[in-house]
Design an enzyme around this catalytic site. Structure first.
Site, PDB file in Angstrom:
ATOM      1  N   HIS A 101       0.838  -1.199   0.000  1.00 27.37           N
ATOM      2  CA  HIS A 101       0.000   0.000   0.000  1.00 27.37           C
ATOM      3  C   HIS A 101       0.868   1.242   0.000  1.00 27.37           C
ATOM      4  O   HIS A 101       1.909   1.292   0.655  1.00 27.37           O
ATOM      5  CB  HIS A 101      -0.955   0.015   1.202  1.00 27.37           C
ATOM      6  CG  HIS A 101      -0.275  -0.222   2.506  1.00 27.37           C
ATOM      7  ND1 HIS A 101       0.070  -1.482   2.963  1.00 27.37           N
ATOM      8  CD2 HIS A 101       0.156   0.650   3.451  1.00 27.37           C
ATOM      9  CE1 HIS A 101       0.672  -1.376   4.131  1.00 27.37           C
ATOM     10  NE2 HIS A 101       0.744  -0.099   4.455  1.00 27.37           N
ATOM     11  N   HIS A 103       0.964   5.117   0.928  1.00 24.97           N
ATOM     12  CA  HIS A 103       0.291   6.146   1.725  1.00 24.97           C
ATOM     13  C   HIS A 103       0.333   7.479   0.979  1.00 24.97           C
ATOM     14  O   HIS A 103       1.375   7.853   0.433  1.00 24.97           O
ATOM     15  CB  HIS A 103       1.024   6.378   3.050  1.00 24.97           C
ATOM     16  CG  HIS A 103       1.015   5.204   3.982  1.00 24.97           C
ATOM     17  ND1 HIS A 103       0.162   5.109   5.046  1.00 24.97           N
ATOM     18  CD2 HIS A 103       1.765   4.075   4.023  1.00 24.97           C
ATOM     19  CE1 HIS A 103       0.394   3.982   5.711  1.00 24.97           C
ATOM     20  NE2 HIS A 103       1.368   3.339   5.111  1.00 24.97           N
TER      21      HIS A 103
HETATM   22  P1  5GP Z   1       1.937   0.353   7.228  1.00 21.58           P
HETATM   23  O1  5GP Z   1       2.540   0.647   8.546  1.00 21.58           O
HETATM   24  O2  5GP Z   1       1.816  -1.129   6.945  1.00 21.58           O
HETATM   25  O3  5GP Z   1       2.571   1.125   6.103  1.00 21.58           O
HETATM   26  O4  5GP Z   1       0.487   0.957   7.305  1.00 21.58           O
HETATM   27  C1  5GP Z   1      -0.674   0.256   7.489  1.00 21.58           C
HETATM   28  C2  5GP Z   1      -1.741   1.316   7.467  1.00 21.58           C
HETATM   29  O5  5GP Z   1      -2.992   0.692   7.279  1.00 21.58           O
HETATM   30  C3  5GP Z   1      -1.828   2.093   8.796  1.00 21.58           C
HETATM   31  O6  5GP Z   1      -1.719   3.480   8.500  1.00 21.58           O
HETATM   32  C4  5GP Z   1      -3.163   1.710   9.357  1.00 21.58           C
HETATM   33  O7  5GP Z   1      -3.788   2.781  10.019  1.00 21.58           O
HETATM   34  C5  5GP Z   1      -3.937   1.278   8.127  1.00 21.58           C
HETATM   35  N1  5GP Z   1      -4.939   0.254   8.399  1.00 21.58           N
HETATM   36  C6  5GP Z   1      -4.766  -0.888   9.109  1.00 21.58           C
HETATM   37  N2  5GP Z   1      -5.906  -1.606   9.126  1.00 21.58           N
HETATM   38  C7  5GP Z   1      -6.810  -0.915   8.388  1.00 21.58           C
HETATM   39  C8  5GP Z   1      -8.168  -1.151   8.045  1.00 21.58           C
HETATM   40  O8  5GP Z   1      -8.784  -2.131   8.425  1.00 21.58           O
HETATM   41  N3  5GP Z   1      -8.784  -0.217   7.276  1.00 21.58           N
HETATM   42  C9  5GP Z   1      -8.133   0.890   6.845  1.00 21.58           C
HETATM   43  N4  5GP Z   1      -8.814   1.755   6.095  1.00 21.58           N
HETATM   44  N5  5GP Z   1      -6.847   1.148   7.152  1.00 21.58           N
HETATM   45  C10 5GP Z   1      -6.192   0.262   7.914  1.00 21.58           C
END
Ligand code: 5GP
Ligand code: ZN
Length: 298
Positions: A101, A103
């Site tokens: 993903h 951001h």
């Molecule tokens: P990472 O640290 O893996 O780059 O970010 C994961 C992101 O996914 C975090 O910013 C977290 O808030 C978001 N996230 C985790 N679970 C969910 C979810 O169930 N729905 C949504 N919309 N975002 C999520």
């Protein structure tokens, strides 16, 4: 992929505030935003890490992120003086959800978000050290190409005396995901798959590639770019989707090799491609139907 929260969002099995969706990606609001307006761009196909993601899908995600960033910037509702695009690949890099993903984070001065730097950061490396780092990465890039080139050399060395090797070759992978590239590439290498087709509209939309023609030679790679086999195009014909027959479906070598199977699988993948170029799939959409033969390894 089971137990993947983002795959559940893609399937509509888990709630999300969706911003945008097409055949390839989904953009939705982060459940725990760094700042108001923080969005995530994800591929529909499950890929745990960047190395599992087909590079063209990676490029597609970046484009979607760019458009999302522009929409955030131009809105009068969100505080946005700048944007960070951020991607965590691997646990050590802060990845928490193992479905790639990107951001899109709106930023403004004094928002309290930022990176932490170690003491090492403040001692800039010498030019020599920077050059050494560049060299290490260059070696990795070259290795990826070398593997294909070495494979090509092995093929040309396998030709009988007096047979001139082709002057040039293309390098490509089947399908539009890493999984498809691996699966279809193995079928080709096993000699089961001897035909393929692609949407003429896609070639037209991209506009920079020549159509395949009889005599073309290609190194086929898997989803990670590693060479699998060499093929030679034997015949190319443009046909409507609805005109594809049992014999061609059989030569495509996929699934049970029936026309019904071919139609269902290809309708799905062409719907995906059509979505990415803004067209609707139809029975009359023109396909470039290509037959080829396996020339190496045999
Ligand atoms: P990472 O640290 O893996 O780059 O970010 C994961 C992101 O996914 C975090 O910013 C977290 O808030 C978001 N996230 C985790 N679970 C969910 C979810 O169930 N729905 C949504 N919309 N975002 C999520
Ligand atoms: Zn997933």
């Amino acid at each position: 992929m089971e137990n993947c929260i983002f795959c559940e969002i893609v399937k509509g099995d888990s709630p999300a505030s969706i911003v945008f969706e097409d055949q390839i990606c989904v953009v939705f609001m982060d459940i725990q935003p760094v700042n108001h307006g923080h969005a995530l761009v994800i591929p529909k196909v499950h890929a745990a890490s960047l190395s599992e993601l087909a590079p063209d899908i990676g490029g597609y995600l970046f484009q979607a992120a760019q458009r999302t960033a522009q929409a955030i910037r131009s809105s009068s509702q969100m505080r946005c003086e700048g944007i960070n695009l951020f991607l965590a690949d691997g646990e050590a890099a802060g990845q928490e959800v193992f479905h790639v993903h990107l951001h899109v984070i709106p930023r403004y001065s004094g928002d309290g978000f930022g990176f932490n730097f170690s003491d090492r950061y403040w001692q800039k490396p010498s030019r020599e050290e920077l050059d050494a780092s560049a060299k290490t990465i260059i070696t990795g890039l070259v290795q990826q190409q070398d593997e294909v080139e070495a494979f090509w050399q092995a093929y040309t060395a396998s030709l009988p005396d007096g047979v001139r090797p082709p002057g040039s070759y293309d390098v490509w992978a089947f399908g539009d995901t890493e999984e498809m590239a691996n699966e279809l590439g193995q079928l080709v290498r096993a000699g089961i798959k001897t035909a393929t087709c692609s949407l003429l509209w896609e070639y037209e939309a991209e506009g920079d590639e020549d159509l395949p023609k009889a005599g073309d030679v290609s190194v086929i790679t898997n989803g990670q770019g590693a060479p699998l086999c060499v093929i030679e195009t034997v015949e190319v014909e443009v046909k409507a989707f609805g005109q594809v027959d049992e014999a061609f479906a059989y030569d495509e070598g996929e699934g049970v090799r029936s026309l019904a199977y071919w139609r269902s699988a290809h309708w799905k993948s062409f719907t995906r491609v059509c979505g990415s170029i803004g067209r609707e799939p139809t029975e009359t959409m023109p396909l470039i139907c290509e037959r080829f033969r396996l020339v190496f390894p045999k």
